[in-house]
Design a protein around this motif. Structure first.
Motif, PDB file in Angstrom:
ATOM      1  N   PHE A 145       3.696  -9.122   6.680  1.00 19.25           N
ATOM      2  CA  PHE A 145       2.564  -9.739   5.963  1.00 19.25           C
ATOM      3  C   PHE A 145       1.243  -9.326   6.605  1.00 19.25           C
ATOM      4  O   PHE A 145       0.269  -9.026   5.904  1.00 19.25           O
ATOM      5  CB  PHE A 145       2.671 -11.272   5.957  1.00 19.25           C
ATOM      6  N   ASP A 146       1.188  -9.322   7.930  1.00 21.32           N
ATOM      7  CA  ASP A 146      -0.039  -8.923   8.620  1.00 21.32           C
ATOM      8  C   ASP A 146      -0.429  -7.491   8.266  1.00 21.32           C
ATOM      9  O   ASP A 146      -1.597  -7.198   8.032  1.00 21.32           O
ATOM     10  CB  ASP A 146       0.117  -9.060  10.142  1.00 21.32           C
ATOM     11  N   GLY A 147       0.549  -6.588   8.225  1.00 23.13           N
ATOM     12  CA  GLY A 147       0.275  -5.209   7.858  1.00 23.13           C
ATOM     13  C   GLY A 147      -0.246  -5.090   6.440  1.00 23.13           C
ATOM     14  O   GLY A 147      -1.177  -4.320   6.164  1.00 23.13           O
ATOM     15  N   ASP A 148       0.326  -5.863   5.533  1.00 27.31           N
ATOM     16  CA  ASP A 148      -0.133  -5.852   4.141  1.00 27.31           C
ATOM     17  C   ASP A 148      -1.571  -6.355   4.048  1.00 27.31           C
ATOM     18  O   ASP A 148      -2.408  -5.758   3.355  1.00 27.31           O
ATOM     19  CB  ASP A 148       0.802  -6.709   3.295  1.00 27.31           C
ATOM     20  N   ARG A 149      -1.863  -7.441   4.739  1.00 30.45           N
ATOM     21  CA  ARG A 149      -3.232  -7.985   4.726  1.00 30.45           C
ATOM     22  C   ARG A 149      -4.230  -6.991   5.322  1.00 30.45           C
ATOM     23  O   ARG A 149      -5.362  -6.865   4.841  1.00 30.45           O
ATOM     24  CB  ARG A 149      -3.280  -9.305   5.488  1.00 30.45           C
ATOM     25  N   THR A 150      -3.827  -6.282   6.370  1.00 27.23           N
ATOM     26  CA  THR A 150      -4.696  -5.280   6.982  1.00 27.23           C
ATOM     27  C   THR A 150      -5.038  -4.189   5.980  1.00 27.23           C
ATOM     28  O   THR A 150      -6.197  -3.763   5.880  1.00 27.23           O
ATOM     29  CB  THR A 150      -4.033  -4.676   8.237  1.00 27.23           C
ATOM     30  N   MET A 151      -4.052  -3.723   5.234  1.00 29.22           N
ATOM     31  CA  MET A 151      -4.306  -2.677   4.233  1.00 29.22           C
ATOM     32  C   MET A 151      -5.253  -3.166   3.146  1.00 29.22           C
ATOM     33  O   MET A 151      -6.148  -2.440   2.719  1.00 29.22           O
ATOM     34  CB  MET A 151      -2.999  -2.200   3.599  1.00 29.22           C
ATOM     35  N   THR A 152      -5.059  -4.392   2.700  1.00 29.38           N
ATOM     36  CA  THR A 152      -5.959  -4.952   1.690  1.00 29.38           C
ATOM     37  C   THR A 152      -7.373  -5.030   2.240  1.00 29.38           C
ATOM     38  O   THR A 152      -8.344  -4.697   1.543  1.00 29.38           O
ATOM     39  CB  THR A 152      -5.466  -6.334   1.234  1.00 29.38           C
ATOM     40  N   ASP A 153      -7.512  -5.440   3.483  1.00 29.81           N
ATOM     41  CA  ASP A 153      -8.829  -5.531   4.106  1.00 29.81           C
ATOM     42  C   ASP A 153      -9.491  -4.152   4.221  1.00 29.81           C
ATOM     43  O   ASP A 153     -10.675  -4.004   3.933  1.00 29.81           O
ATOM     44  CB  ASP A 153      -8.720  -6.183   5.487  1.00 29.81           C
ATOM     45  N   ILE A 154      -8.733  -3.145   4.618  1.00 27.20           N
ATOM     46  CA  ILE A 154      -9.283  -1.793   4.724  1.00 27.20           C
ATOM     47  C   ILE A 154      -9.719  -1.292   3.352  1.00 27.20           C
ATOM     48  O   ILE A 154     -10.781  -0.665   3.208  1.00 27.20           O
ATOM     49  CB  ILE A 154      -8.262  -0.837   5.373  1.00 27.20           C
ATOM     50  N   ALA A 155      -8.928  -1.574   2.345  1.00 26.63           N
ATOM     51  CA  ALA A 155      -9.268  -1.135   0.990  1.00 26.63           C
ATOM     52  C   ALA A 155     -10.525  -1.831   0.466  1.00 26.63           C
ATOM     53  O   ALA A 155     -11.438  -1.165  -0.040  1.00 26.63           O
ATOM     54  CB  ALA A 155      -8.104  -1.408   0.041  1.00 26.63           C
ATOM     55  N   MET A 156     -10.581  -3.140   0.636  1.00 28.05           N
ATOM     56  CA  MET A 156     -11.649  -3.897  -0.004  1.00 28.05           C
ATOM     57  C   MET A 156     -12.879  -4.086   0.866  1.00 28.05           C
ATOM     58  O   MET A 156     -13.995  -4.010   0.367  1.00 28.05           O
ATOM     59  CB  MET A 156     -11.093  -5.259  -0.449  1.00 28.05           C
ATOM     60  N   ASN A 157     -12.687  -4.354   2.142  1.00 27.62           N
ATOM     61  CA  ASN A 157     -13.822  -4.648   3.019  1.00 27.62           C
ATOM     62  C   ASN A 157     -14.173  -3.498   3.948  1.00 27.62           C
ATOM     63  O   ASN A 157     -15.279  -3.436   4.453  1.00 27.62           O
ATOM     64  CB  ASN A 157     -13.535  -5.907   3.842  1.00 27.62           C
ATOM     65  N   GLY A 158     -13.203  -2.620   4.200  1.00 32.73           N
ATOM     66  CA  GLY A 158     -13.440  -1.483   5.075  1.00 32.73           C
ATOM     67  C   GLY A 158     -14.136  -0.343   4.378  1.00 32.73           C
ATOM     68  O   GLY A 158     -14.608   0.584   5.009  1.00 32.73           O
ATOM     69  N   GLY A 159     -14.151  -0.374   3.080  1.00 36.30           N
ATOM     70  CA  GLY A 159     -14.919   0.603   2.344  1.00 36.30           C
ATOM     71  C   GLY A 159     -14.144   1.734   1.691  1.00 36.30           C
ATOM     72  O   GLY A 159     -14.723   2.567   1.014  1.00 36.30           O
ATOM     73  N   VAL A 160     -12.815   1.798   1.874  1.00 34.94           N
ATOM     74  CA  VAL A 160     -12.061   2.896   1.276  1.00 34.94           C
ATOM     75  C   VAL A 160     -12.237   2.895  -0.245  1.00 34.94           C
ATOM     76  O   VAL A 160     -12.560   3.924  -0.844  1.00 34.94           O
ATOM     77  CB  VAL A 160     -10.558   2.844   1.668  1.00 34.94           C
ATOM     78  N   ASN A 161     -12.040   1.744  -0.889  1.00 33.98           N
ATOM     79  CA  ASN A 161     -12.181   1.711  -2.331  1.00 33.98           C
ATOM     80  C   ASN A 161     -13.612   1.978  -2.763  1.00 33.98           C
ATOM     81  O   ASN A 161     -13.834   2.660  -3.785  1.00 33.98           O
ATOM     82  CB  ASN A 161     -11.700   0.368  -2.893  1.00 33.98           C
ATOM     83  N   ALA A 162     -14.576   1.471  -2.027  1.00 36.22           N
ATOM     84  CA  ALA A 162     -15.988   1.707  -2.374  1.00 36.22           C
ATOM     85  C   ALA A 162     -16.310   3.201  -2.267  1.00 36.22           C
ATOM     86  O   ALA A 162     -16.977   3.761  -3.143  1.00 36.22           O
ATOM     87  CB  ALA A 162     -16.901   0.899  -1.468  1.00 36.22           C
ATOM     88  N   GLU A 163     -15.834   3.853  -1.228  1.00 40.25           N
ATOM     89  CA  GLU A 163     -16.069   5.280  -1.079  1.00 40.25           C
ATOM     90  C   GLU A 163     -15.346   6.077  -2.151  1.00 40.25           C
ATOM     91  O   GLU A 163     -15.868   7.086  -2.656  1.00 40.25           O
ATOM     92  CB  GLU A 163     -15.614   5.760   0.304  1.00 40.25           C
ATOM     93  N   ALA A 164     -14.140   5.653  -2.511  1.00 37.56           N
ATOM     94  CA  ALA A 164     -13.364   6.356  -3.540  1.00 37.56           C
ATOM     95  C   ALA A 164     -14.013   6.232  -4.920  1.00 37.56           C
ATOM     96  O   ALA A 164     -13.915   7.146  -5.735  1.00 37.56           O
ATOM     97  CB  ALA A 164     -11.932   5.836  -3.577  1.00 37.56           C
ATOM     98  N   ALA A 165     -14.697   5.101  -5.141  1.00 40.90           N
ATOM     99  CA  ALA A 165     -15.344   4.882  -6.454  1.00 40.90           C
ATOM    100  C   ALA A 165     -16.510   5.829  -6.610  1.00 40.90           C
ATOM    101  O   ALA A 165     -16.882   6.236  -7.671  1.00 40.90           O
ATOM    102  CB  ALA A 165     -15.798   3.438  -6.596  1.00 40.90           C
TER     103      ALA A 165
END
Length: 165
Positions: A145-165
């Protein structure tokens, strides 16, 4: 092997999840090397370490039940690994951030398979009053669960999705 009791189902699913984890371990390392985002790469390395710990925990549990952990081949994870290869490692990307977004997608699909597996195994262990197994499985479930939450955080708050957009 006939599945006549909850113990039989429990043993079968221990072997299935051991196989799933073993299959996912190598691809997670490859995804980590393919990632351009530093936090994502580090999280994938941590994820691989967690998968290794899960493999060891399941093997220990199997040993206490006198079963071999490698008694099953998980077709579900086989498919998810093939998907990760097709959609990340064998795909062309014009932007590294887009690849990173796809890496997170594929990793989380594999993680969600593991979450379902650990959750079911924990429920079986609890019903069978296998407290030692339950404690190990709970730790694996929490780590996953911790690993899953980390990935969600990287995607949404770490900027990966923002950069990909």
């Amino acid at each position: 092997m006939a599945l006549n009791t909850l113990h039989d189902v429990y043993h079968d699913q221990l072997q299935d999840l051991w196989s799933a984890n073993t299959q996912s371990l190598e691809i997670v390392g490859e995804l980590g090397r393919a990632a351009s985002d530093k936090a994502l790469s580090e999280a994938l390395i941590s994820g691989a370490n967690g998968i290794s710990e899960g493999i060891e925990a399941i093997a220990e549990i199997c040993n206490t039940h006198d079963i071999k952990p490698n008694g099953e081949h998980c077709k579900g994870m086989e498919g998810l690994v093939a998907e990760a290869k097709a959609h990340v490692l064998n795909a062309e990307f014009g932007d590294p951030a887009v690849r990173d977004a796809m890496i997170i997608t594929q990793y989380q699909r594999m993680v969600h398979y593991a979450l379902a597996g650990y959750g079911c195994l924990l429920a079986f262990a609890n019903r069978l009053e296998l407290d030692g197994d339950g404690a190990k499985l709970q730790q694996c479930l929490d780590n996953t669960f911790d690993g899953d939450r980390t990935m969600t955080d990287i995607a949404m708050n770490g900027g990966v999705n923002a950069e990909a957009a």
